[in-house]
Design an enzyme around this catalytic site. Structure first.
Site, PDB file in Angstrom:
ATOM      1  N   GLU A   1      29.903  -2.700 -81.103  1.00  0.00           N
ATOM      2  CA  GLU A   1      29.953  -1.315 -80.332  1.00  0.00           C
ATOM      3  C   GLU A   1      28.408  -0.895 -79.784  1.00  0.00           C
ATOM      4  OE1 GLU A   1      33.888   0.353 -81.903  1.00  0.00           O
ATOM      5  OE2 GLU A   1      32.294   0.821 -82.865  1.00  0.00           O
ATOM      6  N   ASN A  12      31.171   5.748 -80.281  1.00  0.00           N
ATOM      7  CA  ASN A  12      31.971   6.349 -81.468  1.00  0.00           C
ATOM      8  C   ASN A  12      31.830   7.940 -81.679  1.00  0.00           C
ATOM      9  OD1 ASN A  12      32.651   4.113 -83.032  1.00  0.00           O
ATOM     10  ND2 ASN A  12      30.735   3.494 -82.787  1.00  0.00           N
ATOM     11  N   THR A  27      37.769  12.374 -78.557  1.00  0.00           N
ATOM     12  CA  THR A  27      37.636  13.638 -77.856  1.00  0.00           C
ATOM     13  C   THR A  27      37.713  13.555 -76.572  1.00  0.00           C
ATOM     14  OG1 THR A  27      35.493  13.823 -78.539  1.00  0.00           O
ATOM     15  CG2 THR A  27      36.754  14.891 -79.880  1.00  0.00           C
ATOM     16  N   THR A  66      37.951  -3.773 -88.947  1.00  0.00           N
ATOM     17  CA  THR A  66      38.631  -3.891 -88.143  1.00  0.00           C
ATOM     18  C   THR A  66      38.567  -5.332 -87.517  1.00  0.00           C
ATOM     19  OG1 THR A  66      39.877  -1.724 -87.704  1.00  0.00           O
ATOM     20  CG2 THR A  66      40.765  -3.406 -86.507  1.00  0.00           C
ATOM     21  N   LYS A 104      39.700 -10.587 -82.888  1.00  0.00           N
ATOM     22  CA  LYS A 104      39.114  -9.049 -82.233  1.00  0.00           C
ATOM     23  C   LYS A 104      38.251  -8.339 -83.210  1.00  0.00           C
ATOM     24  CE  LYS A 104      39.986  -5.202 -82.341  1.00  0.00           C
ATOM     25  NZ  LYS A 104      39.411  -4.079 -83.398  1.00  0.00           N
ATOM     26  N   THR A 152      40.769  -3.661 -79.096  1.00  0.00           N
ATOM     27  CA  THR A 152      40.736  -2.197 -78.993  1.00  0.00           C
ATOM     28  C   THR A 152      39.255  -1.663 -78.137  1.00  0.00           C
ATOM     29  OG1 THR A 152      39.614  -2.191 -81.096  1.00  0.00           O
ATOM     30  CG2 THR A 152      41.819  -1.739 -81.124  1.00  0.00           C
TER      31      THR A 152
END
Lengths: 401, 401
Positions: free
Chosen positions: A273, A396, A401, A187, A176, A150
């Site tokens: 991330e 994040n 958006t 996740t 992942k 992802t």
């Protein structure tokens, strides 16, 4: 066993595929298939989140049979918080894959990762599955590894080869995970495959220990996902006779399993991330191993600690303070803290500015270790964490958006 | 009581000062003094961090006497992890202040906030205290409020006036806090002063309730500081006779106390490091109030939730997932989630894109509320949190380097 030349990640009896089903769009791979040519013994650990994604419910059902033939993973949509339709979709995915592969739907485990609260587009899944089945190949692990990503920056695979009873065996893992990374899990999808045959109890025990020391010892953001799955499949295709805990070769299997799990877990931290650092928090001298892990996690999760790693600031006060609020008891006036091998706190007191300058240099590395010695017992534990960066906020804050 | 015109934050019997002692440098105010002209009954709550700063040890000793005459606060240096010398310095600070004010050292409470692990420069404290004593004034609260700040963007004060027995009373509060803000508490200093006379048990009970619903209901970064202190002083200068829980005026006092605590706590969230949003997480329908608070905190602390607030992204999936890993049990298929008054989840399922667009507009405000209804009971709780921003990372990655 293997007559033709093996690819780096192939192992007997397993085939893989990764294709684009259009879930992510732009032709990105987003549907992976792992198939064993014979029933593989299976053990799995799933998220402890109360909000379990639909595929977790399917997976928990499938694993009950104790053996599996196939795993279907889609990325781009977590099929979580999607109500009863989501659960029907997860089971329908298993059914569609089973039909194509001519196996039972109960032998298929389904995983999903991606956005929460969006119904799965079953048309895309149904169109993608035949393409994936067609693409199955013993060399396809790299494709499968790409198709389960992802926000990950890179695919995560690792393979170990060993020898037992004079025959070679393999443990191969694909995973992942970049956000929602936390113990119990986040996740974080990990599929570990071996061509060994394993006695179920021993397999479960070894996998539990390996998961505890790897996927359950890392943190990126402290959030536990709705979709986590760690699965171990053992198909016995190596021809090595079944191993139990007391078997001569069991230790070799465990070493391989531990290495694969740990390597994949560290790759998740490296790919956290926005992360620029991989930091090992090593706590020793705690009353118990459990206490050590609790202290290590308090430090590893601290936003203040994680931002100081990003800033390469040897701000041991934040590390000390996080240990202090971990809930574990110790005498602060005995504590030692090291950055790398540089002591910054000795017996609860700072060692001075020259040491901090040394520690700052240590922190310029992309990987380093912080050691906290509580001097309260013999318990020790390691937790790996990433730094908290502008990149994390960017990824994040702008996810949808 | 008050014959001359009162300043906004004055109250009978109390004087204040805030001066520069050179701890922060650049002539910034960093030493505050609060003095009551008569013994004031005192109750306090301190950090639960195992690593208690030296002034906390001094404060815990001082509060045992049950009444205080003065509070000394320095900013710029937390006097934490400073060993035995730090403790001696905290007591020496009390002693120096007591000598100047001609009171007992046991009537002085000392607080510190700022960097951890740096010895307090007692020369600066000793030079600053006489200046502070000289500057004492009934109008000096604004100066004191400035002198206790660290990374705070603005001073935090609030005053409420009420009437009991036909006479007016005041509750005035001054606080600091922008980072390490968490329940149980986080370099969060709060001093609440009243000219009421209060029965000790009632005072303690009311303050505990007020602190629970204010300073213990906010989070900025999830880190608990080594130095937190919330202090309530009641000097009786109003001339209103002593209040107990059953007294007619006690409710009026509690309303004033609650308002002051809550207002100061919300100012801390508004001033959260790098914060651009103040978000109330309201959880209802939990099994108990305690369960509601636990769920609210899981959501309020989530890095993923907090970054989505920054991005004005109505990512209710992250809110739902955080509730899921809070450790509390509920049936996900019954849960409702609202952003402002916009329902985004009803009975566990999303309400669709149009609602999300509405919620996005709601999130553009600098203050909004997220409501989670678990439908599992009657427990409810509120927690206030800030967003996680580039500014937070910048402030904390660059704090010392």
């Amino acid at each position: 066993m293997a007559s033709k030349k093996k690819s780096k990640f192939s192992l007997p009896g397993f085939r893989f595929a990764g294709v684009s089903a259009g879930i992510k769009g732009k032709g990105k791979p987003d549907l992976a298939l792992i198939v064993s040519d014979r029933p593989a013994k299976a053990v799995a650990f799933f998220t402890v989140n109360r909000l379990k994604a639909a595929p977790i419910i399917q997976g928990q059902r499938a694993i009950r049979g104790g053996s599996l033939r196939a795993v279907v993973v889609n990325a781009g949509n977590a099929n979580a918080a999607t109500g009863k339709q989501g659960i029907r979709d997860a089971f329908a995915t298993a059914q569609a894959a089973a039909k194509l592969l001519k196996i039972s739907p109960n032998e298929v485990l389904v995983s999903s990762t991606g956005k929460i609260g969006v119904p799965l587009d079953m048309k895309k899944i149904r169109r993608g599955l035949p393409a994936a089945a067609k693409a199955l190949s013993s060399d396809g692990l790299a494709q499968a590894a790409r198709a389960i990503l992802t926000t990950d920056a890179f695919p995560k695979t690792h393979a170990v080869t060993g020898k037992i009873q004079g025959k070679s065996f393999r443990v191969v893992g694909v995973a992942k995970g970049a956000g929602m990374i936390e113990p119990h899990m986040a996740t974080m999808l990990a599929y570990i495959l071996t061509d060994l045959d394993l006695e179920r109890g021993a397999m479960r025990w070894a996998f539990r220990r390996a998961v505890e020391a790897s996927f359950h010892s890392i943190t990126v953001d402290g959030d536990t996902s709705t979709n986590d799955t760690a699965l171990l499949l053992a198909n016995g295709a190596s021809g090595i006779s079944a191993l139990r805990e007391s078997s001569a070769g069991f230790a070799a299997f465990r070493r391989a399993l531990d290495e694969v799990c740990r390597t994949l877990a560290l790759k998740m931290v490296q790919d956290g991330e926005g992360a620029t650092k991989e930091v090992e928090i090593f706590v020793r001298g705690a009353k118990t191993e459990r206490a050590a892990k609790r202290v290590a996690y308090a430090i590893a999760r601290s936003q203040l600690v994680k931002t100081s790693f990003f800033g390469e600031d040897p701000n041991w006060g934040r590390v000390f303070a996080a240990a202090g609020y971990s809930g574990e008891t110790f005498d602060p006036s005995r504590v030692d803290i090291y950055y790398g091998s540089v002591p910054l706190v000795r017996g609860g007191s700072p060692t001075g500015a020259a040491r901090e300058a040394q520690a700052h240099r240590e922190m310029r590395k992309s990987r380093f270790r912080v050691t906290v010695d509580l001097k309260a017992g013999r318990g020790q534990a390691q937790v790996w964490t990433s730094d908290l960066t502008y990149g994390y906020v960017k990824i994040n804050a702008e996810y949808r958006t």
